[in-house]
Design a protein around this motif. Structure first.
Motif, mmCIF file in Angstrom:
data_model
loop_
_atom_site.group_PDB
_atom_site.id
_atom_site.type_symbol
_atom_site.label_atom_id
_atom_site.label_comp_id
_atom_site.label_asym_id
_atom_site.label_seq_id
_atom_site.Cartn_x
_atom_site.Cartn_y
_atom_site.Cartn_z
ATOM 1 N N ILE A 312 0.838 -1.197 0.000
ATOM 2 C CA ILE A 312 0.000 0.000 0.000
ATOM 3 C C ILE A 312 0.870 1.243 0.000
ATOM 4 N N CYS A 313 0.258 2.370 -0.325
ATOM 5 C CA CYS A 313 0.921 3.673 -0.270
ATOM 6 C C CYS A 313 -0.055 4.660 0.355
ATOM 7 N N THR A 314 0.398 5.418 1.367
ATOM 8 C CA THR A 314 -0.470 6.389 2.020
ATOM 9 C C THR A 314 0.351 7.582 2.471
ATOM 10 N N THR A 315 -0.252 8.761 2.470
ATOM 11 C CA THR A 315 0.397 9.996 2.918
ATOM 12 C C THR A 315 -0.400 10.570 4.089
ATOM 13 N N GLY A 316 0.294 10.922 5.159
ATOM 14 C CA GLY A 316 -0.415 11.484 6.303
ATOM 15 C C GLY A 316 0.552 11.878 7.404
ATOM 16 N N PHE A 317 0.028 12.427 8.481
ATOM 17 C CA PHE A 317 0.841 12.794 9.633
ATOM 18 C C PHE A 317 1.307 11.528 10.354
ATOM 19 N N ILE A 318 2.583 11.503 10.720
ATOM 20 C CA ILE A 318 3.125 10.416 11.522
ATOM 21 C C ILE A 318 2.943 10.791 12.987
ATOM 22 N N LEU A 338 -5.417 14.169 17.892
ATOM 23 C CA LEU A 338 -5.961 13.823 16.575
ATOM 24 C C LEU A 338 -6.671 14.990 15.897
ATOM 25 N N GLN A 339 -6.715 16.155 16.561
ATOM 26 C CA GLN A 339 -7.263 17.340 15.906
ATOM 27 C C GLN A 339 -6.170 18.186 15.265
ATOM 28 N N ASN A 340 -5.004 18.255 15.915
ATOM 29 C CA ASN A 340 -3.931 19.106 15.389
ATOM 30 C C ASN A 340 -2.577 18.413 15.451
ATOM 31 N N PRO A 341 -2.419 17.313 14.720
ATOM 32 C CA PRO A 341 -1.103 16.668 14.674
ATOM 33 C C PRO A 341 -0.045 17.558 14.037
ATOM 34 N N ASP A 342 -0.474 18.595 13.312
ATOM 35 C CA ASP A 342 0.458 19.528 12.678
ATOM 36 C C ASP A 342 1.199 20.389 13.701
ATOM 37 N N LEU A 343 0.736 20.373 14.968
ATOM 38 C CA LEU A 343 1.386 21.163 16.010
ATOM 39 C C LEU A 343 2.341 20.335 16.856
ATOM 40 N N HIS A 344 2.539 19.077 16.510
ATOM 41 C CA HIS A 344 3.422 18.196 17.273
ATOM 42 C C HIS A 344 4.875 18.466 16.890
ATOM 43 N N SER A 345 5.682 18.911 17.857
ATOM 44 C CA SER A 345 7.063 19.284 17.550
ATOM 45 C C SER A 345 7.919 18.062 17.235
ATOM 46 N N TYR A 346 8.928 18.250 16.397
ATOM 47 C CA TYR A 346 9.877 17.176 16.099
ATOM 48 C C TYR A 346 10.631 16.773 17.365
ATOM 49 N N HIS A 347 10.862 17.744 18.256
ATOM 50 C CA HIS A 347 11.566 17.444 19.510
ATOM 51 C C HIS A 347 10.799 16.403 20.319
ATOM 52 N N CYS A 348 9.534 16.673 20.554
ATOM 53 C CA CYS A 348 8.731 15.731 21.351
ATOM 54 C C CYS A 348 8.585 14.414 20.601
ATOM 55 N N HIS A 349 8.402 14.510 19.313
ATOM 56 C CA HIS A 349 8.150 13.350 18.460
ATOM 57 C C HIS A 349 9.345 12.402 18.405
ATOM 58 N N LEU A 350 10.545 12.960 18.383
ATOM 59 C CA LEU A 350 11.724 12.155 18.064
ATOM 60 C C LEU A 350 12.793 12.132 19.149
ATOM 61 N N VAL A 354 9.612 8.146 25.718
ATOM 62 C CA VAL A 354 8.296 7.530 25.868
ATOM 63 C C VAL A 354 7.489 7.643 24.579
ATOM 64 N N CYS A 355 7.737 8.679 23.778
ATOM 65 C CA CYS A 355 7.068 8.810 22.481
ATOM 66 C C CYS A 355 7.694 7.871 21.456
ATOM 67 N N VAL A 356 9.012 7.900 21.367
ATOM 68 C CA VAL A 356 9.716 7.079 20.384
ATOM 69 C C VAL A 356 9.463 5.589 20.628
ATOM 70 N N ASN A 357 9.553 5.183 21.888
ATOM 71 C CA ASN A 357 9.439 3.762 22.214
ATOM 72 C C ASN A 357 8.025 3.217 22.119
ATOM 73 N N SER A 358 7.035 4.119 22.000
ATOM 74 C CA SER A 358 5.647 3.650 21.924
ATOM 75 C C SER A 358 5.263 3.185 20.530
ATOM 76 N N GLY A 359 6.104 3.493 19.539
ATOM 77 C CA GLY A 359 5.774 3.138 18.164
ATOM 78 C C GLY A 359 5.012 4.255 17.466
ATOM 79 N N PHE A 360 4.864 4.138 16.167
ATOM 80 C CA PHE A 360 4.252 5.195 15.361
ATOM 81 C C PHE A 360 3.169 4.627 14.448
#
Length: 370
Positions: A312-318, A338-350, A354-360
């Motif tokens: 499959i191929c899909t485009t979306g917020f990780i 799930l309303q504003n994933p566009d506001l999730h910082s790369y710092h917190c995300h990566l 606890v964020c990294v180890n939870s999976g994506f």
């Protein structure tokens, strides 16, 4: 902490090597200090502490001739490097770097935000009795208001409006304070849906977490006939909070026939919504109504037909699973994940374990109805 010796604090390797944090204020409801800010530069803390202590007073590694023997206090300046992993533990607190350790008498020009105190253990929660007069099982609360006493000086009236599938509630408190009623799945604060209000204002819906609360978005503020007012009963001021809400709402704990687990809280003598101290307890309402007029919760969306091996191929917020399950972004607690994933910082995300180890997962399209 005022009885912690400089010797144990600064001489013993297992203590020194574990790292340090500056504690917050003392919580009067538990007698314990709140967890504060973690300090990255252990060497800076140790050097400052040893300079403030004295060998003559038992600290074998101390280098100064200060008066410190027990209870090392200091004023700390620093820069937030990490927000913590979001847990209710030491690792969940913000991490300060580039720290300066100053004498405790030095006042901060701009005090840091107060740290959030941990919830008292569950055993303490049950020490306050639940509703003194719980409703009689099978009592009809659809034709008229039912009433229960939550605690001395705090009562709740409620009525099921089957015609439009709503519930009307009226909480009355002996005194002037903010009031709170919440719907719960397990009689715990975390994960519950709260309705909080202060005199002169309008009750609002909140998402309750262990140790902090988040006001819901304007689209989720569905209360009607909502008010918080004070009245006079002789020489006694009374606070009355009223509201009507739907029995079933998206992403909310539903109100159903039978037992409904709930929570109450109030500000004691405070009208500013904040920590409730011991002024809270779980209770339950046993509601007897048809329930057929209430809208059914939205069924789970079935995924498209897939089979193992499909490409499959899909485009979306990780998005990381931790922030999805949490409901709000760790780095922006007022933002619904799930309303504003566009506001999730790369710092917190990566950066945050606890964020990294939870999976994506890669998110799908935005649902215009929610």
């Amino acid at each position: 902490p005022d009885l912690h010796s400089y010797h144990c604090h600064l001489d013993v390797p297992v203590c020194v090597n574990s790292g340090f944090q500056v504690l917050g204020e003392k919580d009067p409801s538990t007698g314990e200090y709140c967890l504060g800010y973690r300090l990255e530069e252990t060497d800076t803390v140790v050097a400052s502490g040893r300079a403030a202590g004295s060998v003559e007073d038992g600290c074998t590694t101390c280098t100064g001739n200060g008066m410190g023997t027990k209870g090392y206090r200091a004023t700390v300046k620093g820069v937030i490097k990490d927000l913590g992993d979001g847990s209710q533990s030491v690792s969940g607190q913000p991490l300060l770097t580039n720290i300066q350790i100053l004498d405790a008498s030095v006042e901060c020009a701009t005090p840091a935000p107060k740290t959030v105190c941990l919830e008292p253990p569950p055993a303490e929660i049950t020490t306050t009795p639940a509703a003194i007069n719980p409703p009689i099982e099978g009592e009809d609360c659809s034709s008229d208001f039912c009433e229960t006493t939550l605690t001395e000086g705090y009562t709740l009236k409620y009525k099921i409006n089957e015609a439009d599938a709503t519930v009307t509630m009226e909480a009355t408190y002996k005194g002037e304070a903010w009031l709170g009623i919440a719907f719960s799945e397990d009689e715990r604060m975390g994960g519950s849906n709260g309705i909080l209000g202060s005199p002169g204002g309008v009750p609002q819906k909140y998402r309750l977490n262990q140790g902090f609360i988040e006001i819901l978005s304007p689209e989720e503020q569905t209360l009607t006939e909502a008010s918080v007012e004070t009245t006079e009963d002789g020489d006694q001021t009374m606070t009355v909070m009223k509201f009507t809400k739907p029995l079933v709402e998206p992403n909310q704990i539903p109100i159903t026939p039978g037992e409904n687990k709930m929570l109450w809280a109030n500000g004691g003598e405070s009208t500013t919504i904040g920590y409730h101290s011991n002024n809270r307890s779980p209770f339950s309402l046993n509601l007897n109504f048809d329930g057929s007029s209430a809208p059914e919760p939205q069924p789970a969306v079935e995924p498209p037909s897939l089979k193992v091996g499909d490409e499959i191929c899909t485009t979306g917020f990780i998005m990381d699973t931790f922030c999805i399950n949490r409901g709000t972004l760790l780095d922006a607690p007022s933002v619904v994940t799930l309303q504003n994933p566009d506001l999730h910082s790369y710092h917190c995300h990566l950066d945050v374990p606890v964020c990294v180890n939870s999976g994506f997962q890669v998110l799908g399209e935005k649902d215009p109805s929610t």
